[in-house]
Design a protein around this motif. Structure first.
Motif, PDB file in Angstrom:
ATOM      1  N   ARG A   2       0.868  -1.140   0.095  1.00 51.94           N
ATOM      2  CA  ARG A   2      -0.060   0.026   0.140  1.00 51.94           C
ATOM      3  C   ARG A   2       0.796   1.397   0.016  1.00 51.94           C
ATOM      4  NH1 ARG A   2      -2.441  -0.639   4.694  1.00 51.94           N
ATOM      5  NH2 ARG A   2      -1.034   0.720   5.811  1.00 51.94           N
ATOM      6  N   SER A   3       2.127   1.281   0.907  1.00 57.30           N
ATOM      7  CA  SER A   3       2.678   2.491   0.831  1.00 57.30           C
ATOM      8  C   SER A   3       3.526   2.720  -0.372  1.00 57.30           C
ATOM      9  CB  SER A   3       3.783   2.174   2.079  1.00 57.30           C
ATOM     10  OG  SER A   3       3.040   2.192   3.493  1.00 57.30           O
ATOM     11  N   VAL A   4       4.142   1.626  -1.011  1.00 53.96           N
ATOM     12  CA  VAL A   4       4.904   1.816  -2.274  1.00 53.96           C
ATOM     13  C   VAL A   4       3.732   2.171  -3.288  1.00 53.96           C
ATOM     14  CG1 VAL A   4       5.938   0.411  -4.132  1.00 53.96           C
ATOM     15  CG2 VAL A   4       6.311  -0.225  -1.574  1.00 53.96           C
ATOM     16  N   ALA A   6       0.934   3.951  -3.059  1.00 49.33           N
ATOM     17  CA  ALA A   6       0.630   5.327  -2.670  1.00 49.33           C
ATOM     18  C   ALA A   6       1.855   6.537  -3.081  1.00 49.33           C
ATOM     19  CB  ALA A   6       0.480   5.572  -1.043  1.00 49.33           C
ATOM     20  N   GLU A   7       3.063   5.790  -2.693  1.00 50.71           N
ATOM     21  CA  GLU A   7       4.242   6.711  -3.198  1.00 50.71           C
ATOM     22  C   GLU A   7       4.347   6.887  -4.858  1.00 50.71           C
ATOM     23  OE1 GLU A   7       6.871   9.303  -2.471  1.00 50.71           O
ATOM     24  OE2 GLU A   7       5.952   8.309  -0.842  1.00 50.71           O
ATOM     25  N   TRP A   8       3.859   5.941  -5.610  1.00 58.11           N
ATOM     26  CA  TRP A   8       3.926   5.865  -6.799  1.00 58.11           C
ATOM     27  C   TRP A   8       2.937   6.676  -7.250  1.00 58.11           C
ATOM     28  CZ3 TRP A   8       1.061   5.251 -11.096  1.00 58.11           C
ATOM     29  CH2 TRP A   8       1.897   5.052 -12.430  1.00 58.11           C
ATOM     30  N   ARG A  10       1.736   9.303  -5.950  1.00 55.63           N
ATOM     31  CA  ARG A  10       2.183  10.603  -5.661  1.00 55.63           C
ATOM     32  C   ARG A  10       2.928  11.484  -6.667  1.00 55.63           C
ATOM     33  NH1 ARG A  10       2.989   8.373  -0.351  1.00 55.63           N
ATOM     34  NH2 ARG A  10       1.053   9.049   1.024  1.00 55.63           N
ATOM     35  N   GLU A  18      -3.172   9.799   0.337  1.00 54.21           N
ATOM     36  CA  GLU A  18      -2.954   9.693   1.690  1.00 54.21           C
ATOM     37  C   GLU A  18      -3.028   8.030   1.817  1.00 54.21           C
ATOM     38  OE1 GLU A  18      -4.222  11.669   4.692  1.00 54.21           O
ATOM     39  OE2 GLU A  18      -4.473  13.365   3.792  1.00 54.21           O
ATOM     40  N   ASP A  19      -2.364   7.583   2.647  1.00 50.55           N
ATOM     41  CA  ASP A  19      -2.107   6.160   2.757  1.00 50.55           C
ATOM     42  C   ASP A  19      -2.568   5.667   4.090  1.00 50.55           C
ATOM     43  OD1 ASP A  19      -0.893   3.537   2.960  1.00 50.55           O
ATOM     44  OD2 ASP A  19       1.064   4.244   3.381  1.00 50.55           O
ATOM     45  N   THR A  20      -3.940   4.690   3.973  1.00 52.35           N
ATOM     46  CA  THR A  20      -4.403   4.345   5.076  1.00 52.35           C
ATOM     47  C   THR A  20      -4.964   3.146   5.241  1.00 52.35           C
ATOM     48  OG1 THR A  20      -5.268   6.790   5.363  1.00 52.35           O
ATOM     49  CG2 THR A  20      -6.404   5.118   6.757  1.00 52.35           C
ATOM     50  N   PRO A  21      -4.766   2.265   5.991  1.00 55.95           N
ATOM     51  CA  PRO A  21      -5.336   0.761   6.035  1.00 55.95           C
ATOM     52  C   PRO A  21      -6.962   0.953   6.409  1.00 55.95           C
ATOM     53  CG  PRO A  21      -4.343   1.310   8.217  1.00 55.95           C
ATOM     54  CD  PRO A  21      -4.155   2.438   7.305  1.00 55.95           C
ATOM     55  N   LYS A  28     -10.756   8.404   8.603  1.00 56.48           N
ATOM     56  CA  LYS A  28      -9.849   9.385   7.612  1.00 56.48           C
ATOM     57  C   LYS A  28     -10.716   9.884   6.508  1.00 56.48           C
ATOM     58  CE  LYS A  28      -5.656  10.215   6.636  1.00 56.48           C
ATOM     59  NZ  LYS A  28      -4.919  11.198   7.279  1.00 56.48           N
TER      60      LYS A  28
END
Length: 190
Positions: A2-4, A6-8, A10, A18-21, A28
């Motif tokens: 998820r974080s990867v 989200a970074e892509w 951006r 925004e990166d949220t579980p 959120k």
């Protein structure tokens, strides 16, 4: 992952990401009022995609966010749950990240986006005999939960869970609960 992802995302200058579980998503969404929410169908808590009502409860100002899901054609049960939850965008997990950006842009305009590679999964989903609630019950049973645990998780009575399991067994043509799980996994429903 998820974080990867989200970074892509951006990197697209017009997107604020925004990166949220999922567990933190309702609060959120209420605090940030996004135009679009994106979710991986296979990284949930076993219940599939939560209904949009959980992300944006009634009585809250504004319109609910559009939902984009990352999916696989071999999981028609999850595709069906996402469609019934109100998802507008369906992106193949095996596809290009550019497809996700295109999907986000489309659903932000409230237009539907479906990767062509997911077409077969939707055809299989249309043939699936189980309801969204039956899929939820079956997913928890497939995860090894007892009738009591399923009842507690879904806020149902024990008898209602047993009735759902009987209906699932009948609809899948199974001999018992274990056979229903086996058949459903073979079909990609759970």
């Amino acid at each position: 992952m998820r974080s990867v992802l989200a970074e892509w995302l951006r990197r697209a200058p017009e997107l604020q990401v925004e990166d949220t579980p999922w567990r933190a998503a309702p609060s959120k969404v209420r605090s940030s009022c996004p135009d679009v929410c994106a979710a991986d169908l296979e990284c949930g808590d076993g219940h599939g995609v939560p209904p949009l009502g959980e992300l944006f409860p009634p009585g809250t100002a504004g319109r609910p966010p559009a939902l984009v899901v990352l999916a696989s054609a071999n999981r028609p049960g999850l595709l069906k749950q996402a469609a019934e939850a109100g998802a507008l965008g369906f992106v193949d997990k095996a596809g290009s990240p550019d497809a996700l950006v295109r999907a986000i842009r489309c659903v932000a305009e409230r237009e539907r986006f479906v990767d062509a590679s997911l077409g077969f999964g939707f055809l299989k989903a249309a043939q699936m005999p189980l309801t969204r609630r039956e899929l939820s019950v079956l997913s928890l049973a497939a995860a090894g939960e007892s009738v009591a645990e399923i009842a507690g998780s879904l806020h149902l009575s024990h008898g209602t869970v047993r009735n759902y399991m009987a209906a699932i067994t009948r609809k899948t043509g199974a001999r018992n609960r274990i056979d229903a799980i086996r058949i459903s996994r073979g079909e990609g429903w759970v």
